[in-house]
Design a protein around this motif. Sequence first.
Motif, PDB file in Angstrom:
ATOM      1  N   ASP A  23      43.687  48.104  48.017  1.00 30.69           N
ATOM      2  CA  ASP A  23      43.913  47.782  46.595  1.00 30.69           C
ATOM      3  C   ASP A  23      43.733  46.293  46.342  1.00 30.69           C
ATOM      4  OD1 ASP A  23      44.446  50.427  46.169  1.00 30.69           O
ATOM      5  OD2 ASP A  23      46.638  50.202  46.203  1.00 30.69           O
ATOM      6  N   LEU A  24      44.200  45.465  47.289  1.00 27.82           N
ATOM      7  CA  LEU A  24      44.051  44.016  47.136  1.00 27.82           C
ATOM      8  C   LEU A  24      42.579  43.619  47.131  1.00 27.82           C
ATOM      9  CD1 LEU A  24      45.278  41.204  46.960  1.00 27.82           C
ATOM     10  CD2 LEU A  24      45.413  41.182  49.471  1.00 27.82           C
ATOM     11  N   VAL A  25      41.789  44.227  48.029  1.00 27.83           N
ATOM     12  CA  VAL A  25      40.355  43.916  48.080  1.00 27.83           C
ATOM     13  C   VAL A  25      39.672  44.310  46.781  1.00 27.83           C
ATOM     14  CG1 VAL A  25      38.184  44.512  49.213  1.00 27.83           C
ATOM     15  CG2 VAL A  25      40.221  44.048  50.594  1.00 27.83           C
ATOM     16  N   LEU A  29      37.760  41.891  44.118  1.00 26.77           N
ATOM     17  CA  LEU A  29      36.378  42.138  43.714  1.00 26.77           C
ATOM     18  C   LEU A  29      36.260  42.268  42.198  1.00 26.77           C
ATOM     19  CD1 LEU A  29      35.192  44.658  46.467  1.00 26.77           C
ATOM     20  CD2 LEU A  29      34.541  42.253  46.209  1.00 26.77           C
ATOM     21  N   PHE A  30      37.238  42.926  41.601  1.00 26.65           N
ATOM     22  CA  PHE A  30      37.224  43.058  40.141  1.00 26.65           C
ATOM     23  C   PHE A  30      37.359  41.703  39.467  1.00 26.65           C
ATOM     24  CE2 PHE A  30      39.719  43.346  36.212  1.00 26.65           C
ATOM     25  CZ  PHE A  30      38.857  44.102  35.429  1.00 26.65           C
ATOM     26  N   LEU A  31      38.262  40.865  39.962  1.00 26.64           N
ATOM     27  CA  LEU A  31      38.445  39.544  39.369  1.00 26.64           C
ATOM     28  C   LEU A  31      37.187  38.696  39.523  1.00 26.64           C
ATOM     29  CD1 LEU A  31      42.104  38.706  40.493  1.00 26.64           C
ATOM     30  CD2 LEU A  31      41.302  39.351  38.208  1.00 26.64           C
ATOM     31  N   ALA A  35      35.059  37.337  36.421  1.00 26.81           N
ATOM     32  CA  ALA A  35      34.746  35.913  36.287  1.00 26.81           C
ATOM     33  C   ALA A  35      33.238  35.696  36.148  1.00 26.81           C
ATOM     34  CB  ALA A  35      35.285  35.142  37.489  1.00 26.81           C
ATOM     35  N   ALA A  36      32.440  36.486  36.884  1.00 29.79           N
ATOM     36  CA  ALA A  36      30.985  36.358  36.783  1.00 29.79           C
ATOM     37  C   ALA A  36      30.486  36.749  35.399  1.00 29.79           C
ATOM     38  CB  ALA A  36      30.310  37.217  37.853  1.00 29.79           C
ATOM     39  N   VAL A  37      31.065  37.820  34.852  1.00 28.30           N
ATOM     40  CA  VAL A  37      30.665  38.252  33.501  1.00 28.30           C
ATOM     41  C   VAL A  37      31.038  37.200  32.477  1.00 28.30           C
ATOM     42  CG1 VAL A  37      31.104  39.950  31.692  1.00 28.30           C
ATOM     43  CG2 VAL A  37      30.751  40.706  34.044  1.00 28.30           C
ATOM     44  N   VAL A  38      32.260  36.653  32.577  1.00 30.94           N
ATOM     45  CA  VAL A  38      32.692  35.613  31.639  1.00 30.94           C
ATOM     46  C   VAL A  38      31.791  34.392  31.754  1.00 30.94           C
ATOM     47  CG1 VAL A  38      34.562  34.018  31.085  1.00 30.94           C
ATOM     48  CG2 VAL A  38      35.076  36.410  31.585  1.00 30.94           C
ATOM     49  N   TRP A  39      31.462  34.000  32.979  1.00 30.93           N
ATOM     50  CA  TRP A  39      30.578  32.838  33.176  1.00 30.93           C
ATOM     51  C   TRP A  39      29.214  33.096  32.560  1.00 30.93           C
ATOM     52  CZ3 TRP A  39      25.941  32.423  35.872  1.00 30.93           C
ATOM     53  CH2 TRP A  39      25.451  31.125  36.039  1.00 30.93           C
ATOM     54  N   TRP A  40      28.682  34.317  32.738  1.00 30.52           N
ATOM     55  CA  TRP A  40      27.370  34.645  32.168  1.00 30.52           C
ATOM     56  C   TRP A  40      27.407  34.611  30.645  1.00 30.52           C
ATOM     57  CZ3 TRP A  40      26.022  39.015  29.196  1.00 30.52           C
ATOM     58  CH2 TRP A  40      24.655  39.128  28.917  1.00 30.52           C
ATOM     59  N   VAL A  41      28.471  35.126  30.048  1.00 29.55           N
ATOM     60  CA  VAL A  41      28.590  35.128  28.589  1.00 29.55           C
ATOM     61  C   VAL A  41      28.675  33.699  28.064  1.00 29.55           C
ATOM     62  CG1 VAL A  41      30.096  35.750  26.654  1.00 29.55           C
ATOM     63  CG2 VAL A  41      29.616  37.427  28.449  1.00 29.55           C
ATOM     64  N   VAL A  42      29.538  32.888  28.691  1.00 26.89           N
ATOM     65  CA  VAL A  42      29.706  31.503  28.240  1.00 26.89           C
ATOM     66  C   VAL A  42      28.401  30.730  28.400  1.00 26.89           C
ATOM     67  CG1 VAL A  42      30.897  29.330  28.712  1.00 26.89           C
ATOM     68  CG2 VAL A  42      32.181  31.480  28.686  1.00 26.89           C
ATOM     69  N   THR A  43      27.715  30.934  29.519  1.00 28.30           N
ATOM     70  CA  THR A  43      26.444  30.242  29.748  1.00 28.30           C
ATOM     71  C   THR A  43      25.392  30.660  28.731  1.00 28.30           C
ATOM     72  OG1 THR A  43      26.930  30.139  32.119  1.00 28.30           O
ATOM     73  CG2 THR A  43      24.657  29.774  31.448  1.00 28.30           C
ATOM     74  N   SER A  44      25.342  31.949  28.439  1.00 30.83           N
ATOM     75  CA  SER A  44      24.371  32.433  27.449  1.00 30.83           C
ATOM     76  C   SER A  44      24.645  31.853  26.079  1.00 30.83           C
ATOM     77  CB  SER A  44      24.388  33.963  27.403  1.00 30.83           C
ATOM     78  OG  SER A  44      24.057  34.528  28.654  1.00 30.83           O
ATOM     79  N   LEU A  45      25.916  31.807  25.696  1.00 35.51           N
ATOM     80  CA  LEU A  45      26.258  31.237  24.394  1.00 35.51           C
ATOM     81  C   LEU A  45      25.945  29.741  24.350  1.00 35.51           C
ATOM     82  CD1 LEU A  45      29.668  33.011  23.664  1.00 35.51           C
ATOM     83  CD2 LEU A  45      27.439  33.531  22.681  1.00 35.51           C
TER      84      LEU A  45
END
Length: 303
Positions: A23-25, A29-31, A35-45
């Motif tokens: 569960d910890l792993v 992985l989810f976090l 974080a990658a999705v948030v970074w991609w959205v912020v970078t795109s904007l």
Amino acid sequence: MKGPKEKPTVLYDVPGPRARRRDLVWSLLFLVGLAAVVWWVVTSLADKNQLEWSKWAPFFTDARVWETYILPALKNTVIAAALAMVIALPLGALLGILRLSDHRSVRAAAGTVVEFFRAIPVLILMLFANAAYSEFTDISPDTRPLYAVVTGLVLYNASVLAEVVRAGILALPAGQTDAAKAIGMRKGQIMAHVLLPQSVTAMLPALVSQLVVIVKDTALGGAMLGFSELLASVRPMSANYGANTIACFTVVAVIFVALNFALTTFASWLERRLRRGKKSTGAVVGVEAVEELATPGEHPDTR
């Protein structure tokens, strides 16, 4: 010395060491993925210059954006939602009570109305209402979208609220009705003075959920009927303030969240107040309970 034993649970087995590591792993992985999705959205904007201060500054430095676009649109949204709530609540309560009638014809008629309007998307109801007002009334084209939006919201949400009311009444213990009959109360008196007051708090969660839906569904009128509601203000704002679409949508979304948060907060306060007043049996009716009720052709247990 042995440590305290973990309390057993009937809902699930307590995970062992391997399950906790797994569960910890997965959580890590989810976090990382989030974080990658948030970074991609912020970078795109950022690449599209949507995060520049010039895009957001009008909402903090220019009062005209509020006076010309947001506040008038917010006023229209609140008016449409308030009118729909004020009309749909008593109409839904009436239909819900009629579905509990001892007369088969009354139950069938109310059930047909409820099931018919529950089955039609609210947007189609708005479009039909707009066409009907245009064809058969002299309502001004400027105010016709408001009438159509309110009509569609009332027809759909009253039918849903009717099932919420019926579920709340049926959730009460059968002894409530039996005790009222034992002291000579008539059916109308039992409904008005015994069943409805006690079922209010049981119905509140589902009622508030539907009222939030009413507030959000006003945006359908802006999308299809040209109703000048809150979401419809994004296009003219963006056109006049440097194509700041993301900023406009963000501000409008925050306002919608604030409106619905205020509504749910008030409902929570009212529920606590009613429970302290001992007007509830402790039962709670959720939206899912409404779907489990009997069909119109069946005779419901009116307790």
